[in-house]
Each structure stands twice: as C-alpha cells, then as structure tokens.
Design a protein around this motif. Structure first.
Motif, PDB file in Angstrom:
ATOM      1  N   ILE A  97       0.817  -1.222   0.000  1.00 22.02           N
ATOM      2  CA  ILE A  97       0.000   0.000   0.000  1.00 22.02           C
ATOM      3  C   ILE A  97       0.849   1.270   0.000  1.00 22.02           C
ATOM      4  N   GLY A  98       2.125   1.140   0.229  1.00 20.52           N
ATOM      5  CA  GLY A  98       2.987   2.324   0.218  1.00 20.52           C
ATOM      6  C   GLY A  98       4.437   1.892   0.159  1.00 20.52           C
ATOM      7  N   SER A  99       5.243   2.707  -0.470  1.00 18.06           N
ATOM      8  CA  SER A  99       6.638   2.328  -0.605  1.00 18.06           C
ATOM      9  C   SER A  99       7.513   3.570  -0.607  1.00 18.06           C
ATOM     10  N   SER A 100       8.625   3.498   0.095  1.00 16.97           N
ATOM     11  CA  SER A 100       9.581   4.618   0.081  1.00 16.97           C
ATOM     12  C   SER A 100      10.962   4.049   0.365  1.00 16.97           C
ATOM     13  N   LEU A 101      11.957   4.945   0.408  1.00 15.70           N
ATOM     14  CA  LEU A 101      13.338   4.479   0.600  1.00 15.70           C
ATOM     15  C   LEU A 101      13.515   3.688   1.894  1.00 15.70           C
ATOM     16  N   ASN A 102      12.830   4.145   2.968  1.00 13.55           N
ATOM     17  CA  ASN A 102      13.079   3.502   4.261  1.00 13.55           C
ATOM     18  C   ASN A 102      12.255   2.239   4.483  1.00 13.55           C
ATOM     19  N   GLY A 103      11.363   1.920   3.578  1.00  8.62           N
ATOM     20  CA  GLY A 103      10.626   0.669   3.731  1.00  8.62           C
ATOM     21  C   GLY A 103       9.331   0.626   2.957  1.00  8.62           C
ATOM     22  N   LYS A 104       8.620  -0.475   3.150  1.00  9.15           N
ATOM     23  CA  LYS A 104       7.364  -0.665   2.407  1.00  9.15           C
ATOM     24  C   LYS A 104       6.220  -0.910   3.383  1.00  9.15           C
ATOM     25  N   TYR A 105       5.032  -0.373   3.057  1.00 10.89           N
ATOM     26  CA  TYR A 105       3.831  -0.629   3.849  1.00 10.89           C
ATOM     27  C   TYR A 105       3.014  -1.713   3.171  1.00 10.89           C
ATOM     28  N   TYR A 106       2.552  -2.687   3.959  1.00 10.11           N
ATOM     29  CA  TYR A 106       1.684  -3.731   3.415  1.00 10.11           C
ATOM     30  C   TYR A 106       0.383  -3.771   4.207  1.00 10.11           C
ATOM     31  N   MET A 117      -4.054  -5.611   9.357  1.00 11.71           N
ATOM     32  CA  MET A 117      -3.073  -4.685   9.922  1.00 11.71           C
ATOM     33  C   MET A 117      -2.303  -3.998   8.804  1.00 11.71           C
ATOM     34  N   ALA A 118      -1.747  -2.856   9.161  1.00  9.60           N
ATOM     35  CA  ALA A 118      -0.808  -2.195   8.238  1.00  9.60           C
ATOM     36  C   ALA A 118       0.582  -2.498   8.791  1.00  9.60           C
ATOM     37  N   VAL A 119       1.411  -3.085   7.965  1.00  8.35           N
ATOM     38  CA  VAL A 119       2.736  -3.497   8.444  1.00  8.35           C
ATOM     39  C   VAL A 119       3.805  -2.770   7.637  1.00  8.35           C
ATOM     40  N   LYS A 120       4.703  -2.104   8.352  1.00 10.10           N
ATOM     41  CA  LYS A 120       5.804  -1.429   7.654  1.00 10.10           C
ATOM     42  C   LYS A 120       7.061  -2.274   7.804  1.00 10.10           C
ATOM     43  N   ARG A 121       7.636  -2.670   6.689  1.00  8.43           N
ATOM     44  CA  ARG A 121       8.890  -3.418   6.743  1.00  8.43           C
ATOM     45  C   ARG A 121      10.027  -2.434   6.505  1.00  8.43           C
ATOM     46  N   VAL A 157      -2.770  10.238  16.680  1.00  8.12           N
ATOM     47  CA  VAL A 157      -1.499   9.634  16.244  1.00  8.12           C
ATOM     48  C   VAL A 157      -1.656   8.117  16.163  1.00  8.12           C
ATOM     49  N   MET A 158      -0.900   7.511  15.268  1.00  9.74           N
ATOM     50  CA  MET A 158      -0.952   6.046  15.113  1.00  9.74           C
ATOM     51  C   MET A 158      -0.043   5.426  16.174  1.00  9.74           C
ATOM     52  N   SER A 159      -0.601   4.520  16.974  1.00  5.74           N
ATOM     53  CA  SER A 159       0.240   3.840  17.978  1.00  5.74           C
ATOM     54  C   SER A 159       0.853   2.598  17.354  1.00  5.74           C
ATOM     55  N   VAL A 173       4.019  -2.962  13.261  1.00  2.23           N
ATOM     56  CA  VAL A 173       2.603  -3.264  13.030  1.00  2.23           C
ATOM     57  C   VAL A 173       1.713  -2.137  13.573  1.00  2.23           C
ATOM     58  N   TYR A 174       0.820  -1.636  12.714  1.00  2.00           N
ATOM     59  CA  TYR A 174      -0.117  -0.569  13.099  1.00  2.00           C
ATOM     60  C   TYR A 174      -1.538  -1.011  12.756  1.00  2.00           C
ATOM     61  N   ASP A 175      -2.521  -0.268  13.281  1.00  2.00           N
ATOM     62  CA  ASP A 175      -3.912  -0.506  12.871  1.00  2.00           C
ATOM     63  C   ASP A 175      -4.012  -0.175  11.387  1.00  2.00           C
ATOM     64  N   TYR A 176      -4.808  -0.950  10.678  1.00  2.02           N
ATOM     65  CA  TYR A 176      -5.032  -0.619   9.271  1.00  2.02           C
ATOM     66  C   TYR A 176      -6.186   0.382   9.194  1.00  2.02           C
ATOM     67  N   GLY A 180      -7.561   5.283   4.200  1.00  2.00           N
ATOM     68  CA  GLY A 180      -6.341   5.702   3.486  1.00  2.00           C
ATOM     69  C   GLY A 180      -5.818   7.037   4.007  1.00  2.00           C
ATOM     70  N   SER A 181      -4.995   7.658   3.192  1.00  5.13           N
ATOM     71  CA  SER A 181      -4.302   8.861   3.669  1.00  5.13           C
ATOM     72  C   SER A 181      -4.960  10.147   3.151  1.00  5.13           C
ATOM     73  N   LEU A 182      -4.525  11.263   3.728  1.00  4.82           N
ATOM     74  CA  LEU A 182      -5.003  12.579   3.276  1.00  4.82           C
ATOM     75  C   LEU A 182      -4.582  12.811   1.821  1.00  4.82           C
ATOM     76  N   GLY A 244       0.966   9.235  11.041  1.00  2.00           N
ATOM     77  CA  GLY A 244       1.726   7.986  10.979  1.00  2.00           C
ATOM     78  C   GLY A 244       3.171   8.269  10.612  1.00  2.00           C
ATOM     79  N   ASP A 245       3.970   7.213  10.649  1.00  2.00           N
ATOM     80  CA  ASP A 245       5.368   7.278  10.187  1.00  2.00           C
ATOM     81  C   ASP A 245       6.241   8.254  10.965  1.00  2.00           C
ATOM     82  N   PHE A 246       5.879   8.580  12.209  1.00  2.00           N
ATOM     83  CA  PHE A 246       6.715   9.517  12.973  1.00  2.00           C
ATOM     84  C   PHE A 246       7.682   8.714  13.843  1.00  2.00           C
TER      85      PHE A 246
HETATM   86  N1  LIG Z   1      -1.994   2.445   8.980  1.00  2.00           N
HETATM   87  C1  LIG Z   1      -2.272   2.540   7.697  1.00  2.00           C
HETATM   88  N2  LIG Z   1      -3.482   2.174   7.240  1.00  2.00           N
HETATM   89  C2  LIG Z   1      -3.767   2.258   5.923  1.00  2.00           C
HETATM   90  N3  LIG Z   1      -2.899   2.674   4.977  1.00  2.00           N
HETATM   91  C3  LIG Z   1      -1.677   3.042   5.375  1.00  2.00           C
HETATM   92  C4  LIG Z   1      -1.292   2.987   6.750  1.00  2.00           C
HETATM   93  N4  LIG Z   1      -0.030   3.429   6.849  1.00  2.00           N
HETATM   94  C5  LIG Z   1       0.377   3.748   5.614  1.00  2.00           C
HETATM   95  N5  LIG Z   1      -0.602   3.512   4.721  1.00  2.00           N
HETATM   96  C6  LIG Z   1      -0.520   3.717   3.269  1.00  2.00           C
HETATM   97  O1  LIG Z   1       0.847   3.823   2.922  1.00  2.00           O
HETATM   98  C7  LIG Z   1       1.094   5.076   2.298  1.00  2.00           C
HETATM   99  C8  LIG Z   1       2.398   5.658   2.802  1.00  2.00           C
HETATM  100  O2  LIG Z   1       3.431   4.793   2.525  1.00  2.00           O
HETATM  101  P1  LIG Z   1       4.932   5.215   2.767  1.00  2.00           P
HETATM  102  O3  LIG Z   1       5.049   5.848   4.116  1.00  2.00           O
HETATM  103  O4  LIG Z   1       5.783   4.033   2.501  1.00  2.00           O
HETATM  104  O5  LIG Z   1       5.134   6.250   1.614  1.00  2.00           O
HETATM  105  P2  LIG Z   1       5.460   7.754   1.719  1.00  2.00           P
HETATM  106  O6  LIG Z   1       4.601   8.408   2.753  1.00  2.00           O
HETATM  107  O7  LIG Z   1       5.361   8.318   0.346  1.00  2.00           O
HETATM  108  O8  LIG Z   1       6.987   7.704   2.147  1.00  2.00           O
HETATM  109  P3  LIG Z   1       7.753   8.271   3.413  1.00  2.00           P
HETATM  110  O9  LIG Z   1       6.771   8.684   4.452  1.00  2.00           O
HETATM  111  O10 LIG Z   1       8.607   7.150   3.898  1.00  2.00           O
HETATM  112  O11 LIG Z   1       8.540   9.390   2.855  1.00  2.00           O
HETATM  113  C9  LIG Z   1      -0.051   5.972   2.682  1.00  2.00           C
HETATM  114  O12 LIG Z   1      -0.319   6.917   1.680  1.00  2.00           O
HETATM  115  C10 LIG Z   1      -1.201   5.002   2.853  1.00  2.00           C
HETATM  116  O13 LIG Z   1      -1.840   4.808   1.625  1.00  2.00           O
END
Ligand SMILES: Nc1ncnc2c1ncn2[C@@H]1O[C@H](COP(=O)(O)OP(=O)(O)OP(=O)(O)O)[C@@H](O)[C@H]1O
Length: 377
Positions: A97-106, A117-121, A157-159, A173-176, A180-182, A244-246
C-alpha cells in the motif's frame, strides 16, 4: 646544659620570626609513620572509588534490558503466534500500500481474515541511509525507541501495536485505516470523486495540529515527526486524522539531520543548516494547511513558474499581500460569507507557519488554539 642538649621533636620557631610555618619532623621514624598514614589513606580512597565504579558497572550490566526475541506485542488483540505467522506469509497475501526508501507498507490479513493490519517493513539497505541493526547495543537502542513509540497514545497519532525483528530487519505493526491517507483523499477531491467541505477540512487541520502538539509537548520525551506530509496522515471514519510514520528517524541516527519527507514539505532551514526542530514540523504542517485550503498539490509545475512564485507558500504570501487571498481558496469550499472569513483567517495561519525563520512560526500548541478559535468544534 643537659636540658638544652635534649633532642627536640620540632625546631622551635626562631624568637625573631614567630609566624614561620613549622618544619616537617626531623625524627625519621615519625616521618615514616606520618607518610605511611597519608599514603595508606590515599590508596584506600582511590581503591574505594574504583570498587564503587566497578559495582555500578556490574549493576548496570545486570539490569540491562534483555534483547527480546520473537514478536513484541503491545496490544492484547494481537497474539504473538499470529504475528509470528506474518514472517512466513507469502508475498502474494500481503498487499503493497505504500513504498519509500526507508521501507514498504503492506496491508496484511491474518487470523482467518479476523485481523487486518498495516505493516511497515523497514529496509536496512545502505541506500536508505539506515545501518543494519546487528550489534547488541544497536538492537537495544532500537528496541528502546520502539517501546517509546508504543507508549505514544493519542486520538490523532498512530500507535505502534507490535513489532518483530527478523534478523536485521524490523516489521512494525499498526492498525489498518481503511480510509487511506489525506494524500489519497485530496487526489479524490481533485478528481471530483470526493467532496470535502470546509468543516471537514478544518477538522482535519485541527486534528493534525493536536497530534503534533501531543508529540511535541505531551510525550515523556519530545518526538519530532521528520516527515509530515499528506501521505503520512491517515483518515479514519469521520475524517479524523491520525499521524503515521513519525519517530522512525530516531531508529536510524543517520536520518536525524535529513528529513525523509518530500522536498515541498521540508522547511528551508533543513536545506541550509540541517537543523531540524519542532518548528520544522510546523513548516510542513503549514504546507498541509495550504493543500487543504487551496486544494492544490505543492508539486504542481504551476508553483515552479513565475505566477506560482516558486512555492505554494510564496504564492499564498504574494496573494495575501496583494489583498487577493480569496483567489487561493479551493472553489469546492467557498460558500457562506461568514465561513469565507474563517477561510481567509486560516490562509493567514498557513502563511505564518510557512515563515522562512523558524522563530516566526507558531508552536504546535499555539496552532491548536489559533485553529480552534476559527470555529467552535
Ligand atoms: N496504517 C495505515 N493504514 C492504511 N494505509 C496506510 C497505513 N499506513 C500507511 N498507509 C498507506 O501507505 C502510504 C504511505 O506509505 P509510505 O510511508 O511508505 O510512503 P510515503 O509516505 O510516500 O513515504 P515516506 O513517508 O517514507 O517518505 C499511505 O499513503 C497510505 O496509503
């Protein structure tokens, strides 16, 4: 005469100079005793300090946090066994569901579809700038940071719910959040698949500010986001935002000077002096306000050109100074006159957050007050 020839312990001071300091005893035996006593007490003092230090080191060693093996769960609804099965889950049942240099979200579904769950590797690759976590002290440090992230509890904030260490790689591991995102929401707004009115946008802005205030001022240790942008703000039901991602930068010391977020959201001082503070997070928040109120993406080529003045912030400031701030507002939120007044005030708040000097920006604490005063929630 005999009395005069008796040996004396000390030379009596010359009658002419009564204030002269007494000399060291001439008697060699007494001198040895005094020197021995002095040396003995010095040695005893040094030895007791060394022993105290050794005992302290021993205690520190004995009380060290153990390096945990297997899944570490902070939430009762997830069982360690279920989590362990995550490692053997084949890649096909994990939706990227998301990918960046520091990892991938599944998005991962476990427990016979009971648990999503939303899992960041986290990627330990050198390209991400993160060193492999292989020494025991690094493992303990990361473990300590993750425990701190798990203690972070706030509506906005996401715990961290759990984590697993798989050799030198961490799975967080986070709540899914199905909403989605803003970033996704604003993309749908732009393509007119979603309507997000003024109330909803202001509520999102206030929620993000509250989340930031919590991280900056209400946690046991100040947490800076380092990567605040719309893709790191999840929206749950009712469009309540959750950051998230803080805190991930703290896992990788090497990233502390270089925010990981997209450049349009990075405060100018981070490029100039690599000095990241809470006011740098506030700058990123200012860009998010700009996105929410104008509906525009700061990476639009429009902002790079002459009319766009180089950035979303400069464009807003230019319109404000020309008395044309209304032009900046997203047509989708324009409505009643009273609300438009609030919107123009909100644009002004965004502009202050985007000040070039960090000291001119409000703190996240002040921002909550400023934004909530616009409208009663
Ligand atoms: N808890 C969550 N529940 C649902 N979707 C999520 C969750 N966390 C992340 N995502 C999805 O993952 C995406 C973000 O992925 P990721 O953080 O890898 O990319 P990024 O924000 O572009 O990169 P970075 O933050 O590392 O610079 C979000 O836009 C969202 O779609």
């Amino acid at each position: 005469q005999a009395l005069h020839s008796e040996p004396t312990l000390f030379h009596s001071p010359a009658p002419s100079s009564p204030s002269r300091t007494p000399k060291f005893p001439h008697n060699p035996r007494l001198r040895r005793i005094l020197l021995g006593a002095l040396f003995g007490s010095l040695t005893g003092f040094v030895a007791s300090i060394i022993i105290l230090l050794l005992v302290r080191l021993l205690l520190l060693y004995a009380c060290r946090a153990p390096i945990l093996k297997g899944p570490v769960v902070f939430c009762p609804s997830i069982s360690p066994k279920t989590l362990q099965s995550l490692l053997s889950t084949d890649a096909q049942s994990m939706q990227l569901i998301g990918s960046s240099l520091n990892g991938k979200y599944y998005r991962v579904v476990l427990d016979d579809d009971e648990l999503t769950m939303a899992v960041k590797r986290l990627e330990p690759s050198p390209s991400s700038g993160s060193p492999p976590v292989n020494s025991n002290s690094q493992k303990r440090r990361v473990q300590h940071e993750l425990e701190m992230l798990a203690r972070v509890k706030h509506r906005n904030v996401m715990s961290l719910r759990a984590y697993i260490r798989d050799q030198d790689r961490f799975w967080l591991v986070y709540d899914y959040i199905p909403g989605g995102s803003l970033e996704d929401a604003m993309a749908r707004v732009r393509s007119q698949q979603l309507t997000l009115g003024w109330d909803a946008r202001l509520r999102i802005a206030v929620g993000i500010a509250k989340g930031l205030r919590y991280l900056h001022f209400e946690c046991s240790r100040r947490i800076l986001h380092y990567g605040l942008k719309p893709s790191n703000v999840m929206l749950d039901e009712g469009f309540e935002p959750r950051l998230g991602d803080f805190g991930l930068a703290m896992l990788e010391n090497s990233r502390l000077d270089t925010p990981s977020t997209a450049t349009h959201y990075v405060a100018p001082e981070c490029f100039q002096s690599c000095r990241y503070t809470d006011k740098s997070d506030v700058y990123s928040f200012g860009v998010i306000l700009g996105v929410l109120f104008t509906g525009k993406d700061p990476s639009y080529p429009f902002f790079a050109g002459e009319t766009g003045r180089g950035s979303l912030g400069r464009w807003l400031r230019h319109l404000q100074q020309a008395g044309e701030a209304r032009e900046a507002l997203d047509k989708g939120i324009l409505g009643e006159e009273m609300e438009e007044e609030e919107m123009l005030m909100a644009i002004r708040i965004a502009i202050v957050c985007l000040s070039d000097l960090p000291a001119d920006r409000p703190s996240s604490d002040e921002l909550v007050a400023m934004l909530t005063q616009l409208h009663s929630f």
